[in-house]
Design an enzyme around this catalytic site. Structure first.
Site, PDB file in Angstrom:
ATOM      1  N   TYR A  49     -40.157 -22.747  18.151  1.00 38.00           N
ATOM      2  CA  TYR A  49     -38.803 -22.953  18.709  1.00 38.00           C
ATOM      3  C   TYR A  49     -38.064 -24.099  18.005  1.00 38.00           C
ATOM      4  O   TYR A  49     -36.998 -23.897  17.416  1.00 38.00           O
ATOM      5  CB  TYR A  49     -38.947 -23.221  20.216  1.00 38.00           C
ATOM      6  CG  TYR A  49     -37.683 -23.613  20.946  1.00 38.00           C
ATOM      7  CD1 TYR A  49     -36.480 -22.934  20.750  1.00 38.00           C
ATOM      8  CD2 TYR A  49     -37.695 -24.671  21.867  1.00 38.00           C
ATOM      9  CE1 TYR A  49     -35.325 -23.296  21.447  1.00 38.00           C
ATOM     10  CE2 TYR A  49     -36.558 -25.030  22.568  1.00 38.00           C
ATOM     11  CZ  TYR A  49     -35.372 -24.345  22.345  1.00 38.00           C
ATOM     12  OH  TYR A  49     -34.248 -24.710  23.039  1.00 38.00           O
TER      13      TYR A  49
ATOM     14  N   ASN B 271     -41.235 -23.770  31.656  1.00 34.65           N
ATOM     15  CA  ASN B 271     -40.058 -24.643  31.604  1.00 34.65           C
ATOM     16  C   ASN B 271     -38.856 -23.965  32.253  1.00 34.65           C
ATOM     17  O   ASN B 271     -38.755 -22.741  32.303  1.00 34.65           O
ATOM     18  CB  ASN B 271     -39.730 -25.021  30.152  1.00 34.65           C
ATOM     19  CG  ASN B 271     -40.828 -25.856  29.539  1.00 34.65           C
ATOM     20  OD1 ASN B 271     -41.548 -25.401  28.657  1.00 34.65           O
ATOM     21  ND2 ASN B 271     -40.997 -27.061  30.023  1.00 34.65           N
TER      22      ASN B 271
ATOM     23  N   SER C 166     -43.093 -36.767  22.506  1.00 34.09           N
ATOM     24  CA  SER C 166     -42.428 -36.239  23.703  1.00 34.09           C
ATOM     25  C   SER C 166     -42.150 -37.352  24.690  1.00 34.09           C
ATOM     26  O   SER C 166     -42.889 -38.349  24.759  1.00 34.09           O
ATOM     27  CB  SER C 166     -43.364 -35.210  24.348  1.00 34.09           C
ATOM     28  OG  SER C 166     -42.927 -34.905  25.646  1.00 34.09           O
TER      29      SER C 166
ATOM     30  N   LYS D 279     -50.253 -36.435  22.817  1.00 37.71           N
ATOM     31  CA  LYS D 279     -49.071 -37.083  22.220  1.00 37.71           C
ATOM     32  C   LYS D 279     -49.246 -38.601  22.177  1.00 37.71           C
ATOM     33  O   LYS D 279     -48.933 -39.242  21.177  1.00 37.71           O
ATOM     34  CB  LYS D 279     -47.808 -36.707  23.008  1.00 37.71           C
ATOM     35  CG  LYS D 279     -47.452 -35.219  22.943  1.00 37.71           C
ATOM     36  CD  LYS D 279     -47.174 -34.748  21.517  1.00 37.71           C
ATOM     37  CE  LYS D 279     -46.859 -33.275  21.451  1.00 37.71           C
ATOM     38  NZ  LYS D 279     -46.831 -32.719  20.096  1.00 37.71           N
TER      39      LYS D 279
ATOM     40  N   TYR E 170     -52.342 -32.486  27.532  1.00 33.45           N
ATOM     41  CA  TYR E 170     -51.251 -32.334  26.555  1.00 33.45           C
ATOM     42  C   TYR E 170     -50.580 -33.681  26.307  1.00 33.45           C
ATOM     43  O   TYR E 170     -50.387 -34.114  25.166  1.00 33.45           O
ATOM     44  CB  TYR E 170     -50.224 -31.302  27.040  1.00 33.45           C
ATOM     45  CG  TYR E 170     -48.949 -31.338  26.234  1.00 33.45           C
ATOM     46  CD1 TYR E 170     -48.913 -30.881  24.923  1.00 33.45           C
ATOM     47  CD2 TYR E 170     -47.767 -31.880  26.765  1.00 33.45           C
ATOM     48  CE1 TYR E 170     -47.743 -30.950  24.166  1.00 33.45           C
ATOM     49  CE2 TYR E 170     -46.600 -31.950  26.018  1.00 33.45           C
ATOM     50  CZ  TYR E 170     -46.588 -31.479  24.722  1.00 33.45           C
ATOM     51  OH  TYR E 170     -45.443 -31.563  23.979  1.00 33.45           O
TER      52      TYR E 170
ATOM     53  N   PHE F 165     -36.731 -35.272  24.573  1.00 30.61           N
ATOM     54  CA  PHE F 165     -36.570 -35.095  26.013  1.00 30.61           C
ATOM     55  C   PHE F 165     -36.639 -33.580  26.310  1.00 30.61           C
ATOM     56  O   PHE F 165     -37.636 -32.968  25.938  1.00 30.61           O
ATOM     57  CB  PHE F 165     -35.346 -35.893  26.506  1.00 30.61           C
ATOM     58  CG  PHE F 165     -35.758 -37.349  26.629  1.00 30.61           C
ATOM     59  CD1 PHE F 165     -36.024 -38.114  25.483  1.00 30.61           C
ATOM     60  CD2 PHE F 165     -35.995 -37.925  27.859  1.00 30.61           C
ATOM     61  CE1 PHE F 165     -36.507 -39.419  25.577  1.00 30.61           C
ATOM     62  CE2 PHE F 165     -36.465 -39.228  27.968  1.00 30.61           C
ATOM     63  CZ  PHE F 165     -36.718 -39.975  26.822  1.00 30.61           C
TER      64      PHE F 165
ATOM     65  N   GLY G  83     -47.401 -33.457  39.690  1.00 28.83           N
ATOM     66  CA  GLY G  83     -47.214 -34.218  38.440  1.00 28.83           C
ATOM     67  C   GLY G  83     -45.770 -34.472  38.063  1.00 28.83           C
ATOM     68  O   GLY G  83     -45.502 -35.237  37.139  1.00 28.83           O
TER      69      GLY G  83
END
Ligand code: NAD
Ligand code: UDP
Length: 337
Positions: free
Chosen positions: A11, A198, A124, A152, A148, A177, A293
């Site tokens: 993407y 998402n 991220s 990062k 995940y 973001f 979360g």
């Protein structure tokens, strides 16, 4: 001199490829299609009018990586290739640590062997964890709540350590973001496998009739309308941020970190209402309990990117929702027929 774009069929990588070519860079894409389609390459050719060099394979495969560096004159790497599904990372942590951490170390080792020491990395906003208060600045402490996110946090650390140990390296950690939107042609966009996690692809799949209704995860947060607030950024603005970050990376050494966000928070209901108004479609939704979360509010202070890189997000929320919908409505099944 060429830019190697790992995960360039994905993407953000595909949109960044368009902007790199538009600004005169030569691009080589590397992707294993673990989360993307070969059709992206045809679409990129249609958009840019250029043949783009492409290698199919994994960043975990060092001989394969070495071949790419030997066959080309690569000056820098923009490194998108990673797995990114938070929920899956909780269920299959080793898959995530292996691909994201071992994969990046493999890439860094081959880069060093070939004396290519410039890298721009996809980090991220997730590295800000749950304890910092928005607007978030780059100097805040980092942490994570899932594997995940830890990949990062760890990758930023590894890259910073590499740049500290060898002063020839230039590493740029870009903290994205919430990227949404698509290229205005409607030819490339976000095409998640299975049910989207998402919000934006979920909304567009409701709009196109693939999903029945949106679940809004919580309306009792301490936000203006009670729903979660995020910093949505158009993927084209994000792609342009990479071009500027690359320019800065090539002109400097050491390690750098920049937020790439619009610097403005919008709620889930803002997003849904703007989508409905701009696209003249209805998005049925139900309020559901909070998602584990999640935090109430997350948005960037993007002053550093503005001051150092000369970057600011240009596109509005209306642009984002229109472009997301153009992509989804023209490609109801993503890249599948
Ligand atoms: P994406 O899944 O669309 O793109 C990643 C690409 O990398 C895919 O084409 C996939 O096939 C490829 N890939 C994965 N592992 C690979 C490997 N071992 N070797 C070669 N190719 C591999 O994801 P995206 O949304 O474009 O995200 C790109 C990067 O940005 C990722 O690192 C992601 O973690 C990061 N990021 C994304 C977001 C977001 O909301 N999309 C937010 C912050 C950070
Ligand atoms: N969200 C939602 N329904 C969904 C997906 C997300 O209400 O089906 C909310 C989520 O709680 C958060 C916002 O939308 O407040 C953005 O979520 P997303 O997963 O897109 O991004 P992230 O949580 O990583 O910022």
């Amino acid at each position: 001199m060429a830019i190697l774009v790992t995960g360039g069929a994905g993407y953000i990588g595909s949109h960044t490829t368009v902007e790199l070519l538009a600004t005169g860079h030569e691009v080589i894409i590397l992707d294993d299609f673990s989360n993307s389609s070969p059709k992206v390459l045809d679409r990129l050719k249609t958009i840019t009018g250029k043949n783009i060099a492409f290698y199919e394979g994994s960043i975990l495969n060092k001989p394969f990586l070495n071949k790419i560096f030997k066959e080309n004159n690569i000056e820098a790497v923009i490194h998108f290739a990673a797995f990114k599904a938070v929920g899956e990372s909780v269920k299959e942590p080793l898959k995530y640590y292996h691909n994201n951490i071992v994969g990046t170390i493999s890439l860094l080792e081959v880069m060093a062997e070939n004396k290519v020491k410039n890298i721009v990395f996809s980090s991220s906003a997730t590295v800000y964890g749950v304890n910092n208060i928005s607007p978030l600045t780059e100097d805040m402490p980092t942490s994570a709540t899932n594997p995940y996110g830890y990949t990062k946090v760890m990758m930023e650390q590894i890259l910073n350590d590499v740049a500290f140990a060898d002063k020839e390296w230039s590493v740029t950690n870009l903290r994205y973001f919430n990227p949404i939107g698509a290229h205005e042609s409607g030819l490339i966009g976000e095409a998640p496998n299975g049910v989207p996690n998402n919000i934006m692809p979920y909304i567009t799949q409701v709009a196109v009739g693939k999903l029945q209704e949106l679940s809004i995860f919580g309306d009792d947060y301490d936000t203006p309308d009670g729903t979660g607030v995020r910093d949505y950024i158009h993927v084209i603005d994000l792609a342009k941020g990479h071009v500027l970050a690359l320019k800065d990376n090539l002109a400097t050494t050491g390690s750098h970190v920049y937020n790439l966000g619009a610097g403005q928070g919008y709620s889930v209901l803002d997003l849904v209402k703007t989508f409905e108004k701009e696209n003249n479609v209805t998005i049925p939704y139900t309020i559901k309990p909070r998602r584990a979360g999640d935090i109430a509010t997350c948005y960037a202070n993007s002053n550093k990117a503005k001051e150092v890189l000369g970057w600011t997000a240009q596109k509005t929320l209306a642009d984002m929702v229109r472009d997301s919908w153009r992509w989804q409505s023209q490609n109801p099944n993503g890249y599948e027929e």
